[in-house]
Design an enzyme around this catalytic site. Structure first.
Site, PDB file in Angstrom:
ATOM      1  N   LYS A 145    -102.902  65.945  -0.742  1.00 24.30           N
ATOM      2  CA  LYS A 145    -102.700  65.413  -2.241  1.00 24.30           C
ATOM      3  C   LYS A 145    -103.720  64.426  -2.804  1.00 24.30           C
ATOM      4  CE  LYS A 145    -100.468  62.438  -4.607  1.00 24.30           C
ATOM      5  NZ  LYS A 145    -101.582  62.329  -5.632  1.00 24.30           N
ATOM      6  N   GLU A 198    -107.382  41.662  -3.854  1.00 23.67           N
ATOM      7  CA  GLU A 198    -108.633  42.770  -4.114  1.00 23.67           C
ATOM      8  C   GLU A 198    -108.799  42.974  -5.460  1.00 23.67           C
ATOM      9  OE1 GLU A 198    -107.453  46.743  -2.779  1.00 23.67           O
ATOM     10  OE2 GLU A 198    -109.307  46.823  -1.581  1.00 23.67           O
TER      11      GLU A 198
HETATM   12  P1  NAD Z   1    -102.825  54.194  -4.856  1.00 22.09           P
HETATM   13  O1  NAD Z   1    -102.326  53.438  -3.501  1.00 22.09           O
HETATM   14  O2  NAD Z   1    -102.644  53.791  -6.102  1.00 22.09           O
HETATM   15  O3  NAD Z   1    -103.062  55.702  -4.653  1.00 22.09           O
HETATM   16  C1  NAD Z   1    -103.313  56.138  -3.489  1.00 22.09           C
HETATM   17  C2  NAD Z   1    -102.650  57.602  -3.333  1.00 22.09           C
HETATM   18  O4  NAD Z   1    -101.096  57.443  -3.132  1.00 22.09           O
HETATM   19  C3  NAD Z   1    -102.934  58.562  -4.626  1.00 22.09           C
HETATM   20  O5  NAD Z   1    -103.168  59.938  -4.265  1.00 22.09           O
HETATM   21  C4  NAD Z   1    -101.462  58.347  -5.475  1.00 22.09           C
HETATM   22  O6  NAD Z   1    -101.128  59.446  -6.145  1.00 22.09           O
HETATM   23  C5  NAD Z   1    -100.703  58.216  -4.244  1.00 22.09           C
HETATM   24  N1  NAD Z   1     -99.425  57.610  -4.591  1.00 22.09           N
HETATM   25  C6  NAD Z   1     -99.021  56.710  -5.359  1.00 22.09           C
HETATM   26  N2  NAD Z   1     -97.858  56.452  -5.088  1.00 22.09           N
HETATM   27  C7  NAD Z   1     -97.239  57.152  -4.448  1.00 22.09           C
HETATM   28  C8  NAD Z   1     -95.961  57.238  -3.731  1.00 22.09           C
HETATM   29  N3  NAD Z   1     -94.927  56.552  -4.195  1.00 22.09           N
HETATM   30  N4  NAD Z   1     -95.441  58.096  -2.831  1.00 22.09           N
HETATM   31  C9  NAD Z   1     -96.656  58.819  -2.183  1.00 22.09           C
HETATM   32  N5  NAD Z   1     -97.875  58.885  -2.841  1.00 22.09           N
HETATM   33  C10 NAD Z   1     -98.080  57.867  -3.784  1.00 22.09           C
HETATM   34  O7  NAD Z   1    -104.459  53.600  -4.410  1.00 22.09           O
HETATM   35  P2  NAD Z   1    -105.910  54.026  -5.233  1.00 22.09           P
HETATM   36  O8  NAD Z   1    -105.584  53.238  -6.702  1.00 22.09           O
HETATM   37  O9  NAD Z   1    -105.890  55.541  -5.464  1.00 22.09           O
HETATM   38  O10 NAD Z   1    -107.025  53.522  -4.531  1.00 22.09           O
HETATM   39  C11 NAD Z   1    -107.187  52.272  -4.383  1.00 22.09           C
HETATM   40  C12 NAD Z   1    -106.625  51.559  -3.235  1.00 22.09           C
HETATM   41  O11 NAD Z   1    -107.042  52.119  -2.094  1.00 22.09           O
HETATM   42  C13 NAD Z   1    -107.273  50.215  -3.009  1.00 22.09           C
HETATM   43  O12 NAD Z   1    -106.178  49.183  -2.695  1.00 22.09           O
HETATM   44  C14 NAD Z   1    -108.199  50.397  -1.835  1.00 22.09           C
HETATM   45  O13 NAD Z   1    -108.602  49.277  -0.959  1.00 22.09           O
HETATM   46  C15 NAD Z   1    -107.643  51.460  -1.016  1.00 22.09           C
HETATM   47  N6  NAD Z   1    -108.331  52.148  -0.158  1.00 22.09           N
HETATM   48  C16 NAD Z   1    -108.405  51.850   1.349  1.00 22.09           C
HETATM   49  C17 NAD Z   1    -109.320  52.581   2.006  1.00 22.09           C
HETATM   50  C18 NAD Z   1    -109.150  52.266   3.748  1.00 22.09           C
HETATM   51  O14 NAD Z   1    -109.761  53.067   4.409  1.00 22.09           O
HETATM   52  N7  NAD Z   1    -108.531  51.387   4.065  1.00 22.09           N
HETATM   53  C19 NAD Z   1    -110.123  53.354   1.677  1.00 22.09           C
HETATM   54  C20 NAD Z   1    -110.233  53.644   0.225  1.00 22.09           C
HETATM   55  C21 NAD Z   1    -109.060  52.939  -0.865  1.00 22.09           C
END
Ligand code: NAD
Length: 455
Positions: free
Chosen positions: A155, A357
């Protein structure tokens, strides 16, 4: 709710595509397809699974430019970066194509027979990914998961689903069986949450924010689902006065402004030894001002727009707190979610921009007094993902590298990820490791078998 999702191009704000919006029912169907495909996929001879992954890498390599342009447009990233990322996608599948024939076990001396271990696939794995490195981060999960004999439901983030959708077509073109890879585009709260709760999903591999990661870990507990989490970061770029300051200053902008700062490994805290602060800032300024911010498809562009209007609002809010702007680069006017690369200095380590962040092109430069102070400041965060140390004193570099609480560090460089080395966080940056040989641990269960020999 509409059954279509409009996907925007962040550089123009125009609609790039409309895609079907998946919900709970579609998630259930995708899990059922993955479950049905599992027995045949896991039973494939190791060399056959290896061949399938090599074939997939070949097809991806043939479509590299198409995928790079799609990723650059949908995620707003510089085309040169997007090409590099798609190259890493290909390399990731090639690397894990070697894994099926190298999933080794142990033999363990015991009384009365032979004990040995084998590695079994976990089963159906749900992959939930963010919008900043859409296909790249998906590949870090897909390749080891498939190599180990799992089937998957991916997803992607709703904002950037296009390369994942194209990938699902290329998987079939490469000859992988239907149902082995399933891609669902839908909201996290419905579609993603269903994968987390689904009793037939054995594991969730998640990359995203720490906040959502926390809720996923809590929900997954109900079915004792395996979970790996790659979450946020607030990484420190530590510059000692004895460092090659020219090199450190030249490398710092891409380490924090790359991908418009929307990088979990962004070195968004630049810790500089106080005695070198003035000189370091003087060396840094021309590099920041020279950054070419603009159209992602222009070959000269180094930084594109932010992903969305909401992200722009969040990032801009960090400039409202009164921290001093030392200097800034440029950003285009007109449509698009643009924010100029901006350096704040000197920043109080308690300021919001030094603790949260930002996920945008804002760097906080913070002075430190000595080695102990540098380590204390670097570790004064809930996160522990990445970081850098710049010094000519090798022993100090190693002391600091051991003392900093992060999963990935570089000395006199700002690199974080390689296909062949493990990547992941300490503390609230998550748990589990992706890439390198270690990723396979997260997609396999160790089984112990005892064979009685009647002695
Ligand atoms: P997000 O947490 O908002 O979303 C990530 C994914 O989770 C999306 O596909 C979203 O639809 C899904 N999601 C959201 N709520 C959910 C739920 N309740 N249950 C299941 N899935 C759900 O993150 P984002 O805004 O897409 O990305 C930015 C964040 O990702 C930043 O905090 C960044 O640091 C982190 N990130 C971490 C890494 C790593 O490898 N550590 C790499 C890239 C990004």
């Amino acid at each position: 709710m509409s059954d279509r999702l409009a996907v925007l191009e962040p550089a123009t704000e125009a609609v790039l595509a409309e895609v079907p919006r998946a919900g709970v029912d579609e998630a259930d169907e995708a899990v059922a397809r993955a479950r049905e495909a599992l027995p045949a996929w896991r039973a494939l001879a190791p060399a056959e699974r290896a061949r399938a992954l090599h074939a997939l890498a070949d097809v991806l390599a043939e479509h590299l430019e198409e995928l790079a342009v799609l990723e650059a447009r949908n995620a707003g990233k510089a085309i040169t970066d997007a090409r590099g990322e798609m190259g890493m996608v290909v390399d990731t599948f090639r690397y894990y194509a070697g894994a099926p024939e190298r999933l080794l076990g142990d033999t363990i001396p015991v009384a009365g027979g032979q004990a040995f271990t084998v590695r079994e696939p976990v089963g159906v794995v749900g992959l939930i990914t963010p919008w900043n490195f859409p296909l790249t981060i998906a590949a870090w999960k897909l390749a080891p998961a498939l190599a180990a004999g799992n089937t998957v439901v991916l997803k992607p983030a709703e904002l950037t689903p296009l390369t994942a959708l194209r990938f699902s077509e290329l998987v079939l073109a490469a000859g992988l069986p239907e149902g082995v890879v399933n891609v669902l585009v839908g909201p996290g709260r419905t579609c993603g949450q269903r994968l987390v709760e689904h009793p037939d999903v054995n594991k969730i591999a998640f990359t995203g924010s720490t906040e959502v990661g926390r809720s996923i870990a809590a929900s997954a507990a109900a079915t004792i689902k395996r979970v790996t989490l790659e979450l946020g970061g607030k990484s420190a770029n530590i510059v000692f006065a004895d460092a090659d300051l020219e090199a450190a200053a030249a490398a710092a902008p891409s380490a924090v402004f790359g991908n418009a700062g929307q990088d979990c490994c962004a070195r968004s805290r630049i810790l500089v030894e106080a005695s070198a602060m003035e000189r370091f800032l003087a060396l840094l300024e021309p590099h920041v001002k020279a950054l070419r911010v603009g159209d992602p498809l222009d070959e000269a562009t180094e930084m594109g727009p932010l992903i969305s209007a909401a992200q722009l609002t969040t990032v801009a809010s960090f400039l409202d707190d009164g921290d001093p702007v030392a200097f800034a680069g440029s950003a285009p006017d007109g449509p698009g979610f643009w924010h100029a690369p901006t350096v704040l200095a000197p920043v109080d380590p308690h300021a919001r921009v030094a603790r949260e962040e930002v996920f945008g092109p804002i760097a906080a430069v913070i002075p430190f007094t000595d080695e102990a102070d540098a380590v204390r400041l670097a570790n004064d965060t809930i996160y522990g993902l990445s970081g850098s140390i710049w010094t000519r004193d090798g022993a100090r570099a190693l002391r600091v590298a051991r003392a900093v609480e992060t999963g990935v560090l570089s000395i006199n460089a700002n690199t974080s990820v390689r296909v062949t080395t493990p990547f992941g966080g300490f503390k609230q940056s998550g748990y589990g490791r992706e890439l390198g040989p270690h990723a396979l641990d997260a997609y396999t269960e160790v089984k112990t078998i005892f064979y009685a020999t009647g002695e």
